[in-house]
Motif scaffolding. Structure first.
Motif, PDB file in Angstrom:
ATOM      1  N   LEU A 139       0.727  -1.274   0.024  1.00 17.06           N
ATOM      2  CA  LEU A 139      -0.039  -0.166   0.060  1.00 17.06           C
ATOM      3  C   LEU A 139       0.771   1.174   0.150  1.00 17.06           C
ATOM      4  O   LEU A 139       0.366   2.491   0.039  1.00 17.06           O
ATOM      5  N   GLN A 140       2.159   1.210   0.012  1.00 15.09           N
ATOM      6  CA  GLN A 140       2.997   2.244  -0.013  1.00 15.09           C
ATOM      7  C   GLN A 140       2.881   3.079   1.122  1.00 15.09           C
ATOM      8  O   GLN A 140       2.978   4.388   0.954  1.00 15.09           O
ATOM      9  N   ILE A 141       2.666   2.637   2.433  1.00 17.55           N
ATOM     10  CA  ILE A 141       2.592   3.297   3.518  1.00 17.55           C
ATOM     11  C   ILE A 141       3.981   3.404   4.137  1.00 17.55           C
ATOM     12  O   ILE A 141       4.534   2.298   4.665  1.00 17.55           O
ATOM     13  N   LYS A 142       4.672   4.806   4.321  1.00 19.01           N
ATOM     14  CA  LYS A 142       5.800   4.845   4.711  1.00 19.01           C
ATOM     15  C   LYS A 142       5.770   5.795   6.167  1.00 19.01           C
ATOM     16  O   LYS A 142       6.881   5.708   6.717  1.00 19.01           O
ATOM     17  N   GLN A 143       4.903   6.435   6.351  1.00 18.47           N
ATOM     18  CA  GLN A 143       4.862   7.117   7.644  1.00 18.47           C
ATOM     19  C   GLN A 143       4.577   6.414   8.897  1.00 18.47           C
ATOM     20  O   GLN A 143       4.100   5.261   8.813  1.00 18.47           O
ATOM     21  N   PRO A 144       5.379   6.607  10.005  1.00 20.99           N
ATOM     22  CA  PRO A 144       5.075   6.273  11.361  1.00 20.99           C
ATOM     23  C   PRO A 144       3.526   6.046  11.706  1.00 20.99           C
ATOM     24  O   PRO A 144       2.856   7.052  11.379  1.00 20.99           O
ATOM     25  N   PHE A 145       3.473   5.137  12.546  1.00 21.65           N
ATOM     26  CA  PHE A 145       1.731   5.025  12.979  1.00 21.65           C
ATOM     27  C   PHE A 145       1.758   4.406  14.192  1.00 21.65           C
ATOM     28  O   PHE A 145       2.552   3.670  14.948  1.00 21.65           O
ATOM     29  N   THR A 146       0.382   4.424  14.841  1.00 24.58           N
ATOM     30  CA  THR A 146       0.073   3.759  15.959  1.00 24.58           C
ATOM     31  C   THR A 146      -0.670   2.665  15.650  1.00 24.58           C
ATOM     32  O   THR A 146      -1.425   2.533  14.974  1.00 24.58           O
ATOM     33  N   ILE A 147      -0.365   1.408  16.610  1.00 26.64           N
ATOM     34  CA  ILE A 147      -1.018   0.261  16.565  1.00 26.64           C
ATOM     35  C   ILE A 147      -1.965   0.157  17.765  1.00 26.64           C
ATOM     36  O   ILE A 147      -1.600   0.376  18.908  1.00 26.64           O
ATOM     37  N   ILE A 148      -3.285  -0.379  17.349  1.00 25.96           N
ATOM     38  CA  ILE A 148      -4.193  -0.607  18.184  1.00 25.96           C
ATOM     39  C   ILE A 148      -4.378  -2.268  18.153  1.00 25.96           C
ATOM     40  O   ILE A 148      -4.690  -2.675  17.036  1.00 25.96           O
ATOM     41  N   SER A 149      -4.270  -2.829  19.132  1.00 25.19           N
ATOM     42  CA  SER A 149      -4.308  -4.364  18.974  1.00 25.19           C
ATOM     43  C   SER A 149      -5.162  -5.053  19.971  1.00 25.19           C
ATOM     44  O   SER A 149      -5.245  -4.401  21.178  1.00 25.19           O
ATOM     45  N   MET A 150      -5.651  -6.148  19.903  1.00 26.33           N
ATOM     46  CA  MET A 150      -6.179  -6.919  20.654  1.00 26.33           C
ATOM     47  C   MET A 150      -6.056  -8.283  20.795  1.00 26.33           C
ATOM     48  O   MET A 150      -5.684  -8.968  19.802  1.00 26.33           O
ATOM     49  N   SER A 151      -6.017  -8.779  21.954  1.00 24.99           N
ATOM     50  CA  SER A 151      -5.785 -10.239  22.209  1.00 24.99           C
ATOM     51  C   SER A 151      -4.439 -10.599  21.274  1.00 24.99           C
ATOM     52  O   SER A 151      -3.476 -10.200  21.623  1.00 24.99           O
ATOM     53  N   MET A 152      -4.529 -11.971  20.527  1.00 28.15           N
ATOM     54  CA  MET A 152      -3.566 -12.304  19.643  1.00 28.15           C
ATOM     55  C   MET A 152      -2.566 -11.127  18.996  1.00 28.15           C
ATOM     56  O   MET A 152      -1.915 -11.281  18.536  1.00 28.15           O
ATOM     57  N   GLY A 153      -3.537 -10.269  18.660  1.00 29.62           N
ATOM     58  CA  GLY A 153      -3.046  -9.276  17.691  1.00 29.62           C
ATOM     59  C   GLY A 153      -1.903  -8.556  18.493  1.00 29.62           C
ATOM     60  O   GLY A 153      -1.026  -7.833  17.798  1.00 29.62           O
ATOM     61  N   ALA A 154      -2.054  -8.477  19.856  1.00 28.97           N
ATOM     62  CA  ALA A 154      -0.825  -7.675  20.734  1.00 28.97           C
ATOM     63  C   ALA A 154       0.209  -8.516  20.247  1.00 28.97           C
ATOM     64  O   ALA A 154       1.404  -7.694  20.481  1.00 28.97           O
ATOM     65  N   MET A 155       0.290  -9.832  20.146  1.00 30.77           N
ATOM     66  CA  MET A 155       1.626 -10.570  19.692  1.00 30.77           C
ATOM     67  C   MET A 155       2.075  -9.950  18.521  1.00 30.77           C
ATOM     68  O   MET A 155       3.520  -9.816  18.406  1.00 30.77           O
TER      69      MET A 155
END
Length: 312
Positions: free
Chosen positions: A127-143
């Motif tokens: 997707l050509q995403i190069k900017q830094p970002f925040t991650i919001i994760s849940m359960s297994m997604g936190a891994m």
């Protein structure tokens, strides 16, 4: 007498095998097709291991939030009460279905944390995403969030964990490690109970009844049993919480106070590895507090992202 016993034994085995195939034929009855996907929001993109379902709300010069769901078969649908909130706040958002979940392909491969980290990296790159970002994760997604942030620390600004599963607490039954026996258990025991077993993840039972309809929909697609079994064997039994000590990012942990899978004693472990970690418990919420109590969780996350006081 011996011939009679042998005949009974053979008949029993034949009956059991026929029962297995009969029950199996009534499980995972559909293949995931383009027609099914035509009703899905968002778009699809081909990555290394198949077609991936994603939804990218792009805005110029706005901060980006990447949402990573857990092991649930409904995939990114668990963010339906959260993504619109952050879009209205001006954020770009990217959510996607992990391999084996939602409308994404369910390849017959080993489901490991590394697979999921590579999927995210490939999605961002394509997707050509190069900017830094925040991650919001849940359960297994936190891994996934933990491993991705350790591998690509320059890409991640902040991290939010919702009832994270990073401690490897899940210990699969030894019988599940036996190929034939595990197939029998998945077919005769686990699949029939799969929906009802998730009831305990919710405090709001009326909400669960609505959510369970989507569970039933997605679990009818082929590969459901295999994906879950492989995830139990190769992901949920893994521990990567120690990676927290390597992170420089600010971290927020939110948990449902009635989550059966996240003991509050884990908070001390998280804090010992990340002394600046912030944490909040959500009263009368289970494993998905952002889904049950989005009106409480969304402002908490927004406050964390902006450094402002909670005003909603």
């Amino acid at each position: 007498m011996k011939k009679t016993l042998l005949a009974i034994l053979i008949s029993g085995i034949v009956l059991f095998v026929l029962s297995y195939f009969f029950v199996s034929l009534n499980q995972e009855t559909k293949a995931l097709t383009n027609e099914d996907r035509s009703n899905a929001p968002g778009k699809f993109i081909t990555l290394e291991h198949g077609l991936v379902h994603y939804d990218y709300e792009k805005k110029d010069s706005s901060e980006l939030i990447v949402f990573i769901h857990g092991g649930g078969i409904t995939g990114m649908e668990v963010w339906r009460n959260n993504i619109p909130y952050f879009q209205k706040k001006g954020y770009q958002t990217l959510a996607y279905d992990l391999y084996g979940r939602g409308y994404t392909d369910r390849p017959s491969i080993v489901y490991t944390p590394a697979l999921m980290v590579d999927q995210l990296a490939q999605l961002l790159d394509t997707l050509q995403i190069k900017q830094p970002f925040t991650i919001i994760s849940m359960s297994m997604g936190a891994m996934v969030a933990l491993e991705y942030a350790n591998k690509y620390p320059e890409h991640v600004k902040k991290i939010v964990f919702l009832d994270p599963a990073t401690t490897g607490d899940y210990k699969p039954n030894a019988l599940l490690k036996m190929p034939v026996v595990s197939n029998l258990l998945m077919t005769f025991y686990w699949y029939p109970k799969a929906v009802e077993n998730q009831r305990k993840e919710f405090v709001d039972q009326q909400l669960f009844e609505s959510y369970s309809e989507r569970l039933k929909y997605f679990m009818e697609f082929k590969g459901y049993k295999y994906v879950n079994h492989s995830t139990w064997m190769h992901t949920l039994n893994q521990r990567n919480i120690e990676l927290l000590k390597n992170l420089h990012q600010d971290v927020l942990l939110i948990y449902g106070e009635r989550d059966p899978y996240f003991p509050t004693g884990n908070i001390a472990t998280y804090q010992s590895l990340s002394p600046t970690l912030q944490h909040h418990g959500i009263k009368d919420a289970g494993h998905m507090p952002h889904f049950e109590k989005s009106h409480e969780v969304n402002p908490l996350i927004y406050s964390f992202l902006t450094g402002s006081a909670v005003s909603e």
